[in-house]
Design an enzyme around this catalytic site. Structure first.
Site, PDB file in Angstrom:
ATOM      1  N   ALA A  63       0.511  -1.094  -0.267  1.00 27.00           N
ATOM      2  CA  ALA A  63      -0.215  -0.003  -0.062  1.00 27.00           C
ATOM      3  C   ALA A  63       1.030   1.115  -0.116  1.00 27.00           C
ATOM      4  O   ALA A  63       2.639   1.103   0.238  1.00 27.00           O
ATOM      5  CB  ALA A  63      -0.774  -0.144   1.503  1.00 27.00           C
ATOM      6  N   GLY A 108       0.754  -5.012   0.818  1.00 24.87           N
ATOM      7  CA  GLY A 108      -0.736  -5.575  -0.032  1.00 24.87           C
ATOM      8  C   GLY A 108      -0.075  -5.851  -1.750  1.00 24.87           C
ATOM      9  O   GLY A 108      -0.679  -6.198  -2.364  1.00 24.87           O
ATOM     10  N   GLU A 111      -0.083  -9.354  -0.834  1.00 20.91           N
ATOM     11  CA  GLU A 111      -1.666  -9.765  -0.714  1.00 20.91           C
ATOM     12  C   GLU A 111      -2.613  -9.723  -2.097  1.00 20.91           C
ATOM     13  O   GLU A 111      -3.739 -10.731  -2.242  1.00 20.91           O
ATOM     14  CB  GLU A 111      -2.815  -8.536   0.196  1.00 20.91           C
ATOM     15  CG  GLU A 111      -1.778  -8.880   1.726  1.00 20.91           C
ATOM     16  CD  GLU A 111      -2.332  -7.771   2.239  1.00 20.91           C
ATOM     17  OE1 GLU A 111      -1.852  -6.611   2.361  1.00 20.91           O
ATOM     18  OE2 GLU A 111      -2.513  -7.880   3.354  1.00 20.91           O
ATOM     19  N   GLU A 131       5.002  -4.508   7.026  1.00 21.89           N
ATOM     20  CA  GLU A 131       4.493  -3.626   7.936  1.00 21.89           C
ATOM     21  C   GLU A 131       4.342  -3.260   9.139  1.00 21.89           C
ATOM     22  O   GLU A 131       4.264  -2.816   9.613  1.00 21.89           O
ATOM     23  CB  GLU A 131       2.611  -4.446   7.462  1.00 21.89           C
ATOM     24  CG  GLU A 131       1.441  -3.990   5.921  1.00 21.89           C
ATOM     25  CD  GLU A 131       1.694  -5.657   5.755  1.00 21.89           C
ATOM     26  OE1 GLU A 131       3.030  -6.113   6.605  1.00 21.89           O
ATOM     27  OE2 GLU A 131       1.434  -5.576   4.716  1.00 21.89           O
TER      28      GLU A 131
HETATM   29  N1  CAA Z   1       4.546   3.280  -0.381  1.00 28.54           N
HETATM   30  C1  CAA Z   1       4.837   4.160  -1.165  1.00 28.54           C
HETATM   31  N2  CAA Z   1       5.997   5.090  -2.091  1.00 28.54           N
HETATM   32  C2  CAA Z   1       6.661   2.930  -1.881  1.00 28.54           C
HETATM   33  C3  CAA Z   1       6.648   2.368  -1.260  1.00 28.54           C
HETATM   34  C4  CAA Z   1       4.675   1.998  -0.808  1.00 28.54           C
HETATM   35  N3  CAA Z   1       5.359   1.129  -0.575  1.00 28.54           N
HETATM   36  N4  CAA Z   1       7.489   1.393  -1.762  1.00 28.54           N
HETATM   37  C5  CAA Z   1       8.316   2.087  -2.608  1.00 28.54           C
HETATM   38  N5  CAA Z   1       8.311   3.212  -2.413  1.00 28.54           N
HETATM   39  C6  CAA Z   1       8.132   4.241  -3.563  1.00 28.54           C
HETATM   40  C7  CAA Z   1      10.056   5.044  -2.789  1.00 28.54           C
HETATM   41  O1  CAA Z   1      10.218   5.783  -1.706  1.00 28.54           O
HETATM   42  C8  CAA Z   1      11.333   5.849  -3.633  1.00 28.54           C
HETATM   43  O2  CAA Z   1      10.384   7.277  -4.369  1.00 28.54           O
HETATM   44  P1  CAA Z   1      11.664   8.130  -4.110  1.00 28.54           P
HETATM   45  O3  CAA Z   1      12.523   7.902  -5.333  1.00 28.54           O
HETATM   46  O4  CAA Z   1      10.095   9.335  -4.007  1.00 28.54           O
HETATM   47  O5  CAA Z   1      11.796   8.278  -2.816  1.00 28.54           O
HETATM   48  C9  CAA Z   1      10.109   4.562  -4.877  1.00 28.54           C
HETATM   49  O6  CAA Z   1       9.094   4.103  -4.230  1.00 28.54           O
HETATM   50  C10 CAA Z   1      11.913   4.118  -4.916  1.00 28.54           C
HETATM   51  O7  CAA Z   1      12.191   3.003  -3.803  1.00 28.54           O
HETATM   52  P2  CAA Z   1      13.269   2.580  -2.877  1.00 28.54           P
HETATM   53  O8  CAA Z   1      14.642   4.163  -3.290  1.00 28.54           O
HETATM   54  O9  CAA Z   1      12.798   2.019  -1.470  1.00 28.54           O
HETATM   55  O10 CAA Z   1      13.830   1.300  -3.909  1.00 28.54           O
HETATM   56  P3  CAA Z   1      14.537   0.028  -3.683  1.00 28.54           P
HETATM   57  O11 CAA Z   1      15.481  -0.744  -4.151  1.00 28.54           O
HETATM   58  O12 CAA Z   1      15.895   1.226  -2.972  1.00 28.54           O
HETATM   59  O13 CAA Z   1      14.127  -0.604  -2.813  1.00 28.54           O
HETATM   60  C11 CAA Z   1      11.432  -1.811  -1.552  1.00 28.54           C
HETATM   61  C12 CAA Z   1      13.274  -0.947  -2.762  1.00 28.54           C
HETATM   62  C13 CAA Z   1      12.547  -2.241  -1.042  1.00 28.54           C
HETATM   63  C14 CAA Z   1      10.543  -2.377  -2.795  1.00 28.54           C
HETATM   64  C15 CAA Z   1      11.519  -0.858  -0.956  1.00 28.54           C
HETATM   65  O14 CAA Z   1      11.328   0.288  -1.748  1.00 28.54           O
HETATM   66  C16 CAA Z   1      10.579  -0.550   0.605  1.00 28.54           C
HETATM   67  O15 CAA Z   1      10.851  -1.703   1.199  1.00 28.54           O
HETATM   68  N6  CAA Z   1       9.395   0.096   0.325  1.00 28.54           N
HETATM   69  C17 CAA Z   1       8.346  -0.238   1.198  1.00 28.54           C
HETATM   70  C18 CAA Z   1       7.872  -1.212   1.420  1.00 28.54           C
HETATM   71  C19 CAA Z   1       6.316  -1.778   2.591  1.00 28.54           C
HETATM   72  O16 CAA Z   1       7.015  -1.895   3.343  1.00 28.54           O
HETATM   73  N7  CAA Z   1       5.379  -2.246   1.720  1.00 28.54           N
HETATM   74  C20 CAA Z   1       4.353  -2.304   2.911  1.00 28.54           C
HETATM   75  C21 CAA Z   1       3.458  -0.941   2.638  1.00 28.54           C
HETATM   76  S1  CAA Z   1       1.902  -1.286   4.300  1.00 28.54           S
HETATM   77  C22 CAA Z   1       1.081  -2.383   2.890  1.00 28.54           C
HETATM   78  O17 CAA Z   1       1.218  -2.814   2.534  1.00 28.54           O
HETATM   79  C23 CAA Z   1       0.123  -2.102   4.123  1.00 28.54           C
HETATM   80  C24 CAA Z   1      -1.308  -3.431   3.642  1.00 28.54           C
HETATM   81  O18 CAA Z   1      -1.448  -4.990   3.727  1.00 28.54           O
HETATM   82  C25 CAA Z   1      -2.521  -2.791   2.528  1.00 28.54           C
END
Ligand code: CAA
Length: 257
Positions: A63, A108, A111, A131
Site C-alpha cells: 500500500a 499489499g 496480498e 508492515e
Molecule cells: N509506498 C509508497 N512509495 C513506495 C513504496 C510504498 N509501499 N515502496 C517504494 N516506494 C517508493 C520509494 O519511496 C521511492 O520513492 P522516491 O524515489 O520518491 O524516494 C521509490 O518507490 C523507490 O523505492 P526505493 O528507493 O526504496 O527502492 P529500493 O530498490 O531501494 O527498495 C523496496 C525497494 C525494498 C521495495 C523499498 O522501496 C521498500 O521497502 N518499500 C516499502 C515496502 C513496504 O513497507 N510495504 C508495505 C506497505 S504497508 C501495506 O502494504 C499495508 C497493507 O497491507 C495494506
C-alpha cells in the site's frame, strides 16, 4: 481510460499491468479503484484468463506509504475496506486470475498476489509482509490469506518479523507455484496463460469455483459440490468436443468464450 494501469488483450488473455514504477507500483485508493474496474472489464469481456503483473522492478511494493502516513483510523478503515473489496473481487471472479510476480511483492503486493488463483514468480521476485516495521499489520488480507497458504506458524513468523524472502523460499513454503528465469519470465507467463485460455471456459470456471467454494467446506459438502460441478460440465458442448477430440486423436477446439 486507466491512469495507473495498462490493460492489454492478447487473444483470450487479458494482461493487467500496474504502472506506477516510480512508486514501485504502490497501491493508493486510485490504483485500488482502477484495479476493481479492470476486474469488471475482464468479467464482462470475452477473455478467458487474466494475468496481473507490475511495470519495472516491482510487482507491487505494498500500500502507498506516502498516502497512509497521515491517515486517521477512519481513513485507514476505508482504505482497508477498499483493499479487501479488490482482493475479494479477484478471488470471486468467475474466470481465472493469475499473478505474474516480476519483482517485489511486499505488503499489499503480496496480498494482491495471494488473492489470485496461483502465482508465477520470476527468479528476481522478493516477498514479504513488512508492515511490522511501519508500526502496523497487513490490512488487505495478509493475516488471513497468508495463514491459509502457509499455516499459522509461518504466517506469524513472516508478519511478526517482516522478513523478506526470495522466490525459492516462497516456492518451498507454498506461496508460489512456479519459478521462472527472469529473462524468460514474460514469455513463459504468456505461454501458461495462453495454454489455459485454449481450454474450455466452462471447465476453467468450474475448476475455480469448486476449489474456491469448497476450501471452506468440510470434505462431505465439498465432495457434493464437486459431484454437481463435474456432472454439470456434461451438459456443455466443450465436454463433448474435448472427449471426441481425444478419441479421434486430434486437438480439441473449444468454444471461444
Ligand atoms: N509506498 C509508497 N512509495 C513506495 C513504496 C510504498 N509501499 N515502496 C517504494 N516506494 C517508493 C520509494 O519511496 C521511492 O520513492 P522516491 O524515489 O520518491 O524516494 C521509490 O518507490 C523507490 O523505492 P526505493 O528507493 O526504496 O527502492 P529500493 O530498490 O531501494 O527498495 C523496496 C525497494 C525494498 C521495495 C523499498 O522501496 C521498500 O521497502 N518499500 C516499502 C515496502 C513496504 O513497507 N510495504 C508495505 C506497505 S504497508 C501495506 O502494504 C499495508 C497493507 O497491507 C495494506
Amino acid at each position: 481510460m486507466y491512469k495507473n494501469l495498462i490493460y492489454d488483450v492478447d487473444g483470450k488473455v487479458a494482461k493487467i499491468t500496474i504502472n506506477r514504477p516510480k512508486a514501485m507500483n504502490a497501491l493508493n485508493e486510485e490504483v485500488l479503484s482502477e484495479m476493481y474496474e479492470a476486474l469488471l472489464q475482464f468479467e464482462g469481456g470475452s477473455e478467458k484468463v487474466a494475468m496481473i503483473t507490475g511495470a519495472g522492478k516491482a510487482f507491487v511494493a505494498g500500500a502507498d506509504i506516502q498516502a497512509m502516513v497521515s491517515m486517521d483510523n477512519l481513513k485507514a478503515h476505508e482504505l482497508a475496506c477498499l483493499g479487501h473489496r479488490l482482493m475479494n473481487k479477484i478471488e470471486s471472479c468467475e474466470k481465472p486470475v493469475i499473478a505474474a510476480i516480476n519483482g517485489f511483492a511486499l505488503g499489499g503486493g503480496l496480498e494482491l498476489a495471494m488473492s489470485c488463483d496461483f502465482r508465477l514468480a520470476s527468479t528476481a521476485a522478493k516477498f514479504g509482509q513488512p508492515e511490522i516495521a511501519l508500526g502496523i499489520i497487513p490490512g488487505f488480507s495478509g493475516t488471513q490469506r497468508l495463514t491459509k497458504l502457509v499455516g499459522t506458524g509461518m504466517a506469524s513468523y513472516m508478519i511478526m518479523t517482516g522478513e523478506m524472502i526470495d522466490a525459492k523460499r516462497a516456492f518451498d513454503i507454498g506461496i508460489v507455484e512456479k519459478i521462472i528465469d527472469e529473462d524468460q519470465f514474460e514469455d513463459e507467463c504468456a505461454k501458461i496463460a495462453e495454454k489455459m485460455a485454449s481450454k474450455s471456459i466452462y471447465a476453467l470456471k468450474a475448476g475455480k469455483q469448486t476449489i474456491e467454494n469448497g476450501v471452506n467446506m468440510d470434505i462431505l459438502r465439498g465432495s457434493r459440490l464437486e459431484i454437481e460441478s463435474f456432472a454439470q460440465l456434461f451438459s456443455t458442448e466443450d465436454q463433448k468436443e474435448g472427449m471426441s477430440a481425444f478419441l479421434e486423436k486430434r486437438k480439441a477446439n473449444f468454444k471461444d468464450s
